[in-house]
Design a protein around this motif. Structure first.
Motif, PDB file in Angstrom:
ATOM      1  N   TYR A 202       9.859   5.616 -24.552  1.00  0.00           N
ATOM      2  CA  TYR A 202       9.748   6.933 -24.387  1.00  0.00           C
ATOM      3  C   TYR A 202       8.184   7.334 -24.530  1.00  0.00           C
ATOM      4  O   TYR A 202       7.978   8.292 -23.774  1.00  0.00           O
ATOM      5  CB  TYR A 202      10.709   7.641 -25.692  1.00  0.00           C
ATOM      6  CG  TYR A 202      12.128   7.666 -25.585  1.00  0.00           C
ATOM      7  CD1 TYR A 202      12.825   7.243 -24.458  1.00  0.00           C
ATOM      8  CD2 TYR A 202      12.847   8.118 -26.543  1.00  0.00           C
ATOM      9  CE1 TYR A 202      14.352   7.162 -24.539  1.00  0.00           C
ATOM     10  CE2 TYR A 202      14.341   8.219 -26.548  1.00  0.00           C
ATOM     11  CZ  TYR A 202      14.828   7.599 -25.280  1.00  0.00           C
ATOM     12  OH  TYR A 202      16.095   7.622 -25.439  1.00  0.00           O
ATOM     13  N   VAL A 203       7.482   6.974 -25.212  1.00  0.00           N
ATOM     14  CA  VAL A 203       6.273   7.434 -25.503  1.00  0.00           C
ATOM     15  C   VAL A 203       5.168   6.526 -24.769  1.00  0.00           C
ATOM     16  O   VAL A 203       4.075   6.472 -25.104  1.00  0.00           O
ATOM     17  CB  VAL A 203       5.930   7.612 -26.851  1.00  0.00           C
ATOM     18  CG1 VAL A 203       6.737   8.698 -27.529  1.00  0.00           C
ATOM     19  CG2 VAL A 203       6.023   6.409 -27.711  1.00  0.00           C
ATOM     20  N   VAL A 330      26.327  13.222 -13.766  1.00  0.00           N
ATOM     21  CA  VAL A 330      25.059  12.707 -14.041  1.00  0.00           C
ATOM     22  C   VAL A 330      25.107  11.336 -13.868  1.00  0.00           C
ATOM     23  O   VAL A 330      25.523  10.775 -14.773  1.00  0.00           O
ATOM     24  CB  VAL A 330      24.448  13.461 -15.194  1.00  0.00           C
ATOM     25  CG1 VAL A 330      22.789  13.093 -15.060  1.00  0.00           C
ATOM     26  CG2 VAL A 330      24.440  14.924 -15.195  1.00  0.00           C
ATOM     27  N   SER A 331      24.172  10.785 -13.222  1.00  0.00           N
ATOM     28  CA  SER A 331      24.040   9.280 -13.253  1.00  0.00           C
ATOM     29  C   SER A 331      22.750   8.745 -14.004  1.00  0.00           C
ATOM     30  O   SER A 331      21.906   9.668 -14.178  1.00  0.00           O
ATOM     31  CB  SER A 331      23.764   8.641 -11.793  1.00  0.00           C
ATOM     32  OG  SER A 331      22.724   9.303 -11.393  1.00  0.00           O
ATOM     33  N   PRO A 332      22.622   7.623 -14.338  1.00  0.00           N
ATOM     34  CA  PRO A 332      21.197   7.178 -15.122  1.00  0.00           C
ATOM     35  C   PRO A 332      19.957   7.280 -14.163  1.00  0.00           C
ATOM     36  O   PRO A 332      19.054   7.716 -14.880  1.00  0.00           O
ATOM     37  CB  PRO A 332      21.622   5.631 -15.199  1.00  0.00           C
ATOM     38  CG  PRO A 332      22.957   5.370 -15.306  1.00  0.00           C
ATOM     39  CD  PRO A 332      23.712   6.351 -14.360  1.00  0.00           C
ATOM     40  N   SER A 333      20.308   7.291 -12.939  1.00  0.00           N
ATOM     41  CA  SER A 333      19.001   7.330 -11.965  1.00  0.00           C
ATOM     42  C   SER A 333      18.516   9.128 -11.936  1.00  0.00           C
ATOM     43  O   SER A 333      17.371   9.367 -11.989  1.00  0.00           O
ATOM     44  CB  SER A 333      19.231   6.926 -10.493  1.00  0.00           C
ATOM     45  OG  SER A 333      20.433   7.582 -10.065  1.00  0.00           O
ATOM     46  N   VAL A 334      19.480  10.020 -12.228  1.00  0.00           N
ATOM     47  CA  VAL A 334      19.026  11.389 -12.248  1.00  0.00           C
ATOM     48  C   VAL A 334      18.427  11.636 -13.522  1.00  0.00           C
ATOM     49  O   VAL A 334      17.282  12.345 -13.524  1.00  0.00           O
ATOM     50  CB  VAL A 334      20.605  12.023 -12.109  1.00  0.00           C
ATOM     51  CG1 VAL A 334      20.225  13.665 -12.284  1.00  0.00           C
ATOM     52  CG2 VAL A 334      21.113  12.069 -10.809  1.00  0.00           C
ATOM     53  N   THR A 335      18.802  10.976 -14.748  1.00  0.00           N
ATOM     54  CA  THR A 335      18.273  11.328 -15.905  1.00  0.00           C
ATOM     55  C   THR A 335      16.883  10.790 -15.854  1.00  0.00           C
ATOM     56  O   THR A 335      15.978  11.143 -16.328  1.00  0.00           O
ATOM     57  CB  THR A 335      19.092  10.654 -17.018  1.00  0.00           C
ATOM     58  OG1 THR A 335      19.238   9.207 -16.999  1.00  0.00           O
ATOM     59  CG2 THR A 335      20.304  11.276 -17.043  1.00  0.00           C
ATOM     60  N   LEU A 336      16.640   9.509 -15.195  1.00  0.00           N
ATOM     61  CA  LEU A 336      15.224   8.969 -15.127  1.00  0.00           C
ATOM     62  C   LEU A 336      14.468   9.846 -14.321  1.00  0.00           C
ATOM     63  O   LEU A 336      13.334  10.063 -14.767  1.00  0.00           O
ATOM     64  CB  LEU A 336      15.430   7.655 -14.474  1.00  0.00           C
ATOM     65  CG  LEU A 336      14.146   6.742 -14.273  1.00  0.00           C
ATOM     66  CD1 LEU A 336      13.474   6.516 -15.629  1.00  0.00           C
ATOM     67  CD2 LEU A 336      14.273   5.311 -13.302  1.00  0.00           C
ATOM     68  N   VAL A 337      15.027  10.360 -13.096  1.00  0.00           N
ATOM     69  CA  VAL A 337      14.083  11.268 -12.206  1.00  0.00           C
ATOM     70  C   VAL A 337      13.757  12.595 -13.206  1.00  0.00           C
ATOM     71  O   VAL A 337      12.598  13.184 -13.146  1.00  0.00           O
ATOM     72  CB  VAL A 337      14.780  11.465 -11.113  1.00  0.00           C
ATOM     73  CG1 VAL A 337      13.737  12.850 -10.390  1.00  0.00           C
ATOM     74  CG2 VAL A 337      14.944  10.101 -10.079  1.00  0.00           C
ATOM     75  N   CYS A 338      14.773  13.274 -14.055  1.00  0.00           N
ATOM     76  CA  CYS A 338      14.246  14.224 -14.641  1.00  0.00           C
ATOM     77  C   CYS A 338      13.370  14.135 -15.747  1.00  0.00           C
ATOM     78  O   CYS A 338      12.549  14.802 -16.005  1.00  0.00           O
ATOM     79  CB  CYS A 338      15.607  14.689 -15.104  1.00  0.00           C
ATOM     80  SG  CYS A 338      16.864  15.590 -14.011  1.00  0.00           S
ATOM     81  N   THR A 339      13.563  12.811 -16.511  1.00  0.00           N
ATOM     82  CA  THR A 339      12.590  12.516 -17.652  1.00  0.00           C
ATOM     83  C   THR A 339      10.936  12.204 -16.858  1.00  0.00           C
ATOM     84  O   THR A 339      10.307  12.825 -17.296  1.00  0.00           O
ATOM     85  CB  THR A 339      12.848  11.007 -18.042  1.00  0.00           C
ATOM     86  OG1 THR A 339      14.410  11.274 -18.998  1.00  0.00           O
ATOM     87  CG2 THR A 339      12.232  10.766 -19.171  1.00  0.00           C
ATOM     88  N   LEU A 340      10.934  11.480 -15.875  1.00  0.00           N
ATOM     89  CA  LEU A 340       9.574  11.408 -15.254  1.00  0.00           C
ATOM     90  C   LEU A 340       8.820  12.562 -14.854  1.00  0.00           C
ATOM     91  O   LEU A 340       7.783  12.780 -14.955  1.00  0.00           O
ATOM     92  CB  LEU A 340       9.618  10.320 -14.051  1.00  0.00           C
ATOM     93  CG  LEU A 340      10.346   8.945 -14.456  1.00  0.00           C
ATOM     94  CD1 LEU A 340      10.426   8.235 -13.176  1.00  0.00           C
ATOM     95  CD2 LEU A 340       9.244   8.251 -15.283  1.00  0.00           C
ATOM     96  N   LEU A 341       9.945  13.373 -14.183  1.00  0.00           N
ATOM     97  CA  LEU A 341       9.259  14.751 -13.770  1.00  0.00           C
ATOM     98  C   LEU A 341       8.581  15.580 -15.052  1.00  0.00           C
ATOM     99  O   LEU A 341       7.797  16.213 -14.919  1.00  0.00           O
ATOM    100  CB  LEU A 341      10.354  15.695 -12.806  1.00  0.00           C
ATOM    101  CG  LEU A 341      10.286  14.866 -11.511  1.00  0.00           C
ATOM    102  CD1 LEU A 341      11.614  15.804 -11.078  1.00  0.00           C
ATOM    103  CD2 LEU A 341       9.103  14.805 -10.497  1.00  0.00           C
ATOM    104  N   SER A 342       9.560  15.486 -16.033  1.00  0.00           N
ATOM    105  CA  SER A 342       9.218  16.362 -17.308  1.00  0.00           C
ATOM    106  C   SER A 342       7.961  15.778 -17.961  1.00  0.00           C
ATOM    107  O   SER A 342       7.474  16.545 -18.801  1.00  0.00           O
ATOM    108  CB  SER A 342      10.420  16.459 -18.257  1.00  0.00           C
ATOM    109  OG  SER A 342      10.744  15.216 -18.821  1.00  0.00           O
TER     110      SER A 342
END
Length: 522
Positions: A202-203, A330-342
């Protein structure tokens, strides 16, 4: 620079000894399935050859931590055999003899020595305020209590059962080394941590960008722009050598056996679903709640047919994949994109305008919270990755102290559902109250004369937690709804706390963006 009076000080030793003795009082307390998880890992690593560690599946709690943690369990197992050899038999599922419980509890207390040492190093890095101060009002003392006596660590590790203190010791020690400008040592400690538990990915972006920008570039222009002529390939090679060496030590034997795909499949089990059994108070808790409300309204307004809605419910509290009823699933890829953008604005900030190790620490916090907010199958315990490092900033900045009070109160309360047994109810309530009272009193004293730490609406929101606690812990168990809607308290806790955690995340980002604003020219 060392905090005044920290070397050889009696108060730090007293705090450390006191909390260690308190942990010993929880020996016979409730323990979760994580107790059996780690007992099974002791048995697997002790009784089976290395080639079978990541294939063994007699227990449903298969080994799913990186290899360095498996070797850690292997080392513990050689001590465990002197307590009760039967705990090291793979087939002895759910084995919990008194000697087994004693060993596992003591192993957590003993390995917390790493955490205690890390806290001591962090206290050395604190910027003490000018003027004479008694020990109780020193930032280093307040930080030591906030970390050593952290409510979340006490109940998660020493009641629920895990080794987070040991792992957070590596994280805090790594942060301390960066605050002391010992970047290679900090990088080494973090590389070891990643190979102990991969949740700290995460970090990792904060570490990668900070070390590349502030360590590999030896000089900076006054305007903060990158001077590529100051880039040091030798420093980059040194960092790369550290990471590669630790990973080779950890994964090397399994790569040689051709088992890397098997190990990775254990480390990243995407079949577990969007949410953990106990919802983490993040954006997906709000998303799930909105989906549930829309589904109920749709049925009542006859816009939807109940029979056509997915039978699975996100309020079931189980670890499995679900389909949302109304909103897009929500799929894993969606959460990955959201995390990277955030996390992108945070890492871009320390690349564009490096502000030293404390700028890195702020970026680390935002990466931790962003991953907590948008990640896949996030455990509620992951909020501690942000709470503990934020303690350092809280004793140095009044604004950060206010954010800390909101985040630590809501984040810690969201852990209440982990300890659901009646006997432990007084323990978690008393420990939470003591920690909250100290946090508010100590930080207010630290910033006395500088105004209130909380805004009016923040105070109202935190006061609402009292009502939520009374409703969930006292009223609901006595109501007829307990049988029909057993997960209602969990739902209420997750949704209410997700508001506070989301708010803290936004406030931290707002603080970062304000710092990014260049001063106006006079």
């Amino acid at each position: 620079m060392a905090a005044p009076g920290l070397d050889g000080c009696s108060w730090f030793a007293a705090l450390s000894l006191g909390v260690s003795l308190l942990k010993c009082l929880f020996m016979d307390a409730y323990h979760s399935t994580d107790f059996e998880v780690h007992r099974n890992w002791l048995a697997v690593t002790h009784s089976l050859p290395v080639s079978r560690w990541y294939h063994e599946n007699t227990s449903e709690w298969t080994l799913d931590y990186p290899p360095l943690f498996a070797w850690f369990e292997f080392g513990l197992s050689h001590v465990a055999q002197h307590f009760d050899r039967n705990m090291l038999v793979v087939e002895n599922l759910n084995y919990a003899s008194p000697a087994t419980v004693l060993f596992q509890r003591l192993s957590v207390v003993f390995t917390d020595l790493v955490f205690i040492f890390a806290v001591r190093e962090c206290c050395r890095c604190v910027q003490e305020q000018k003027g004479p101060r008694d020990v109780l009002s020193r930032p280093s003392f307040v930080l030591a209590v906030l970390l050593l006596w952290n409510f979340g660590l006490l109940i998660v590790d020493h009641i629920h059962f895990q080794y987070n203190g040991f792992l957070f010791g590596f994280l805090l020690l790594s942060v301390a080394k960066h605050l002391q400008s010992r970047h290679l040592q900090g990088a080494l400690l973090f590389a070891i941590l990643l190979n102990l538990k991969h949740i700290y990915l995460y970090v990792a972006p904060a570490y990668g960008i900070y070390l590349l920008r502030s360590y590999c570039f030896t000089q900076d222009h006054k305007d903060g722009s990158v001077n590529w002529r100051s880039f040091s390939p030798l420093r980059l090679l040194a960092l790369g050598a550290i990471v590669v060496s630790v990973c080779a030590l950890s994964f090397g034997p399994f790569i040689a056996m051709g088992q890397l795909p098997q190990v990775l499949s254990r480390l990243f089990p995407f079949k577990r679903g969007l949410c953990h059994a106990y919802w983490a108070p993040n954006i997906w808790a709000l998303y799930n709640m909105l989906d549930k409300v829309l589904a109920v309204l749709g049925v009542r307004l006859k816009l939807l047919e109940e029979a056509e809605l997915p039978r699975a419910s996100m309020t079931g509290g189980l670890v499995q994949e679900f389909q949302h009823s109304v909103l897009p699933s929500v799929s894993p890829s969606v959460t990955l994109v959201c995390t990277l953008l955030s996390i992108l604005p945070a890492v871009a900030s320390i690349w564009r305008r490096p502000r030293g190790a404390r700028g890195f620490l702020r970026c680390l916090l935002l990466c931790a919270l962003a991953s907590f907010m948008f990640g896949w199958h996030v455990h509620e315990k992951a909020v501690l990755i942000a709470i503990l490092p934020l303690s350092i900033l809280a004793v140095e900045s009044r604004e950060d102290a206010g954010i800390f009070l909101v985040l630590t109160t809501t984040g810690h309360y969201s852990l209440f559902p982990l300890i659901f047994t009646p006997a432990e109810l007084p323990i978690k309530v008393v420990l939470m109250l003591l920690f909250v009272i100290f946090s508010f009193a100590a930080l207010r004293k630290l910033y006395s004369g500088q105004g209130s730490l909380l805004r009016p609406l923040e105070s109202v929101y935190l006061a609402g937690l009292v009502a939520v606690a009374i409703a969930c812990e006292i009223v609901f168990p006595l109501s007829p709804w307990q049988q029909r809607l057993p997960f209602l308290p969990l739902l209420a806790t997750s949704v209410y706390c997700s508001v506070g955690v989301s708010y803290s995340f936004l406030r931290l980002y707002a603080s970062l963006l304000r710092q990014d604003e260049k001063p106006k020219q006079l």
